[in-house]
Write a protein that holds these residues in place. Structure first.
Motif, PDB file in Angstrom:
ATOM      1  N   GLY A  26     -38.709  51.337 -29.289  1.00  0.00           N
ATOM      2  CA  GLY A  26     -40.152  51.685 -29.968  1.00  0.00           C
ATOM      3  C   GLY A  26     -39.688  52.028 -31.292  1.00  0.00           C
ATOM      4  N   GLY A  27     -38.812  52.832 -31.607  1.00  0.00           N
ATOM      5  CA  GLY A  27     -38.379  53.574 -32.838  1.00  0.00           C
ATOM      6  C   GLY A  27     -37.970  52.504 -33.693  1.00  0.00           C
ATOM      7  N   GLU A  28     -37.155  51.416 -33.219  1.00  0.00           N
ATOM      8  CA  GLU A  28     -36.762  50.217 -33.986  1.00  0.00           C
ATOM      9  C   GLU A  28     -37.721  49.501 -34.740  1.00  0.00           C
ATOM     10  N   LEU A  29     -39.017  49.192 -33.580  1.00  0.00           N
ATOM     11  CA  LEU A  29     -39.921  48.733 -33.914  1.00  0.00           C
ATOM     12  C   LEU A  29     -40.766  49.267 -35.090  1.00  0.00           C
ATOM     13  N   ARG A  30     -40.934  50.369 -34.882  1.00  0.00           N
ATOM     14  CA  ARG A  30     -41.861  51.376 -35.915  1.00  0.00           C
ATOM     15  C   ARG A  30     -41.307  51.198 -37.102  1.00  0.00           C
ATOM     16  N   ALA A  31     -39.962  51.300 -37.268  1.00  0.00           N
ATOM     17  CA  ALA A  31     -39.282  51.178 -38.405  1.00  0.00           C
ATOM     18  C   ALA A  31     -39.592  49.928 -39.147  1.00  0.00           C
ATOM     19  N   MET A  32     -39.491  48.923 -38.284  1.00  0.00           N
ATOM     20  CA  MET A  32     -39.702  47.471 -38.781  1.00  0.00           C
ATOM     21  C   MET A  32     -41.267  47.411 -39.251  1.00  0.00           C
ATOM     22  N   ALA A  82     -42.839  49.771 -40.569  1.00  0.00           N
ATOM     23  CA  ALA A  82     -43.092  50.542 -41.603  1.00  0.00           C
ATOM     24  C   ALA A  82     -42.715  49.952 -43.016  1.00  0.00           C
ATOM     25  N   THR A  83     -42.019  48.658 -42.972  1.00  0.00           N
ATOM     26  CA  THR A  83     -41.351  48.022 -43.978  1.00  0.00           C
ATOM     27  C   THR A  83     -42.620  47.143 -44.823  1.00  0.00           C
ATOM     28  N   GLY A  84     -43.621  46.961 -44.296  1.00  0.00           N
ATOM     29  CA  GLY A  84     -44.594  46.502 -45.005  1.00  0.00           C
ATOM     30  C   GLY A  84     -44.648  44.848 -45.246  1.00  0.00           C
ATOM     31  N   THR A  85     -43.433  44.330 -44.815  1.00  0.00           N
ATOM     32  CA  THR A  85     -43.137  42.950 -44.965  1.00  0.00           C
ATOM     33  C   THR A  85     -44.127  42.157 -43.892  1.00  0.00           C
ATOM     34  N   LEU A  86     -44.158  41.000 -43.982  1.00  0.00           N
ATOM     35  CA  LEU A  86     -45.027  40.120 -43.170  1.00  0.00           C
ATOM     36  C   LEU A  86     -44.564  40.504 -41.641  1.00  0.00           C
ATOM     37  N   LEU A  87     -43.408  40.453 -41.444  1.00  0.00           N
ATOM     38  CA  LEU A  87     -42.999  40.591 -40.038  1.00  0.00           C
ATOM     39  C   LEU A  87     -43.428  41.949 -39.744  1.00  0.00           C
ATOM     40  N   GLY A  88     -43.300  42.925 -40.675  1.00  0.00           N
ATOM     41  CA  GLY A  88     -43.375  44.220 -40.263  1.00  0.00           C
ATOM     42  C   GLY A  88     -45.079  44.627 -39.827  1.00  0.00           C
ATOM     43  N   GLU A  89     -45.745  43.719 -40.588  1.00  0.00           N
ATOM     44  CA  GLU A  89     -47.314  43.839 -40.345  1.00  0.00           C
ATOM     45  C   GLU A  89     -47.540  43.308 -39.013  1.00  0.00           C
ATOM     46  N   THR A  90     -46.878  42.311 -38.498  1.00  0.00           N
ATOM     47  CA  THR A  90     -47.128  41.614 -37.200  1.00  0.00           C
ATOM     48  C   THR A  90     -46.691  42.612 -36.107  1.00  0.00           C
ATOM     49  N   LYS A 100     -46.530  45.884 -36.331  1.00  0.00           N
ATOM     50  CA  LYS A 100     -47.324  47.025 -36.391  1.00  0.00           C
ATOM     51  C   LYS A 100     -48.743  46.561 -35.723  1.00  0.00           C
ATOM     52  N   SER A 101     -49.303  45.361 -35.710  1.00  0.00           N
ATOM     53  CA  SER A 101     -50.707  44.884 -35.296  1.00  0.00           C
ATOM     54  C   SER A 101     -50.461  45.262 -33.438  1.00  0.00           C
ATOM     55  N   TYR A 102     -49.040  44.734 -33.279  1.00  0.00           N
ATOM     56  CA  TYR A 102     -48.914  44.721 -31.745  1.00  0.00           C
ATOM     57  C   TYR A 102     -48.903  46.203 -31.198  1.00  0.00           C
ATOM     58  N   ILE A 103     -48.171  46.973 -32.042  1.00  0.00           N
ATOM     59  CA  ILE A 103     -47.834  48.547 -31.789  1.00  0.00           C
ATOM     60  C   ILE A 103     -49.137  49.249 -31.656  1.00  0.00           C
ATOM     61  N   ASP A 104     -49.940  49.044 -32.839  1.00  0.00           N
ATOM     62  CA  ASP A 104     -51.245  49.618 -32.991  1.00  0.00           C
ATOM     63  C   ASP A 104     -52.329  49.426 -31.638  1.00  0.00           C
ATOM     64  N   GLU A 105     -52.111  48.289 -31.298  1.00  0.00           N
ATOM     65  CA  GLU A 105     -52.834  47.763 -30.017  1.00  0.00           C
ATOM     66  C   GLU A 105     -52.379  48.295 -28.549  1.00  0.00           C
ATOM     67  N   GLY A 106     -51.102  48.658 -28.532  1.00  0.00           N
ATOM     68  CA  GLY A 106     -50.463  49.048 -27.477  1.00  0.00           C
ATOM     69  C   GLY A 106     -49.928  47.974 -26.700  1.00  0.00           C
ATOM     70  N   LYS A 107     -49.789  46.889 -27.610  1.00  0.00           N
ATOM     71  CA  LYS A 107     -49.343  45.593 -26.724  1.00  0.00           C
ATOM     72  C   LYS A 107     -47.770  45.309 -26.706  1.00  0.00           C
ATOM     73  N   LEU A 108     -47.089  44.680 -26.058  1.00  0.00           N
ATOM     74  CA  LEU A 108     -45.585  44.292 -26.259  1.00  0.00           C
ATOM     75  C   LEU A 108     -45.295  43.171 -27.365  1.00  0.00           C
ATOM     76  N   VAL A 109     -44.614  43.702 -28.288  1.00  0.00           N
ATOM     77  CA  VAL A 109     -44.213  43.093 -29.429  1.00  0.00           C
ATOM     78  C   VAL A 109     -43.574  41.629 -29.054  1.00  0.00           C
ATOM     79  N   PRO A 110     -43.566  40.695 -29.621  1.00  0.00           N
ATOM     80  CA  PRO A 110     -43.219  39.292 -29.286  1.00  0.00           C
ATOM     81  C   PRO A 110     -41.691  39.133 -28.768  1.00  0.00           C
ATOM     82  N   PHE A 111     -41.579  38.507 -27.550  1.00  0.00           N
ATOM     83  CA  PHE A 111     -40.151  38.561 -27.198  1.00  0.00           C
ATOM     84  C   PHE A 111     -39.080  38.383 -28.363  1.00  0.00           C
ATOM     85  N   ALA A 112     -39.251  37.213 -29.213  1.00  0.00           N
ATOM     86  CA  ALA A 112     -37.989  36.864 -29.958  1.00  0.00           C
ATOM     87  C   ALA A 112     -37.809  37.934 -31.115  1.00  0.00           C
ATOM     88  N   ILE A 113     -38.732  38.731 -31.429  1.00  0.00           N
ATOM     89  CA  ILE A 113     -38.807  39.794 -32.402  1.00  0.00           C
ATOM     90  C   ILE A 113     -38.009  40.870 -31.724  1.00  0.00           C
TER      91      ILE A 113
END
Ligand code: AMP
Length: 193
Positions: A32-38, A40-48, A50-63
């Motif tokens: 969770g911490g690694e993904l939250r840091a990601m 927070a970067t504000g990049t396109l990947l970071g925004e993606t 963030k959208s999963y975290i904010d909704e409480g869903k699992l971030v995609p497998f590959a990431i």
């Protein structure tokens, strides 16, 4: 021997993991911490992310598997790792097992057991302290709990059948739980030696 820590959100898992890692020379991988840091970067990947975290869903497998795979590869062989928050579903488990096997790293698991309603109250409190959006909304917390039961519990069950899981009672003070945690790890190590 590496360690994988399981427990529902609000089980105190993060607190125990950080303390155990600091006092026992483990390098911690907190998904969770690694993904939250990601996020927070504000990049396109970071925004993606963030959208999963904010909704409480699992971030995609590959990431997530890219991040954990890189962390495992970068870790010296003699440096034990403590995983907090991964693997969280069957696909992650299969991939995690493969990466660990390729790296010749053995592991066992600790499952922290707590009452779910008490855990929800702890998370709501944490939201005030840490300003986490996904912690402040009870509906999102309940979704994360449901995901845990639906997807993570079968992972724990698989590891349990393989004889890799030790249960630790997670109710009580941080100190009390930590003592049980350390005792469980020591018993496991003794069993292996
Ligand atoms: P946590 O801090 O463990 O509650 O995780 C916060 C959020 O990060 C989760 O609700 C997910 O959106 C994401 N996350 C954490 N670990 C994983 C994982 N192993 N796989 C996918 N998403 C994850």
């Amino acid at each position: 021997m590496d360690l994988v820590l399981f427990g529902i959100q609000g089980s105190g898992k993060g607190t125990q993991a950080k303390r155990f890692a600091a006092e026992h020379g483990y390098r911690i991988f907190e998904a969770g911490g690694e993904l939250r840091a990601m996020a927070a970067t504000g990049t396109l990947l970071g925004e993606t992310v963030k959208s999963y975290i904010d909704e409480g869903k699992l971030v995609p497998f590959a990431i997530i598997m890219d991040v954990v795979g890189a962390a495992i590869k970068a870790c010296p062989f003699d440096q034990p790792l403590l995983f907090d928050g991964i693997p969280r579903d069957r696909a992650q488990m299969e991939s995690f097992d493969r990466i660990m096997e390729e790296a010749s790293r053995g592991f066992f698991c600790i499952e922290l057991l707590v009452d779910e309603e008490a855990a929800i109250q702890r998370i709501l409190k944490r939201a005030e302290a840490e300003g986490r959006k996904d912690d402040a909304d009870e509906a999102i917390i309940r979704r994360r709990m449901a995901t845990f039961h639906e997807k993570t519990s079968p992972v724990i069950e698989t590891y349990r059948k393989a004889g890799k899981v030790v249960k630790v009672e997670g109710e009580g003070t941080v100190e009390e739980v930590f003592e049980r945690f350390v005792r469980a790890v020591n018993q496991w190590k003794k069993k292996l030696s």
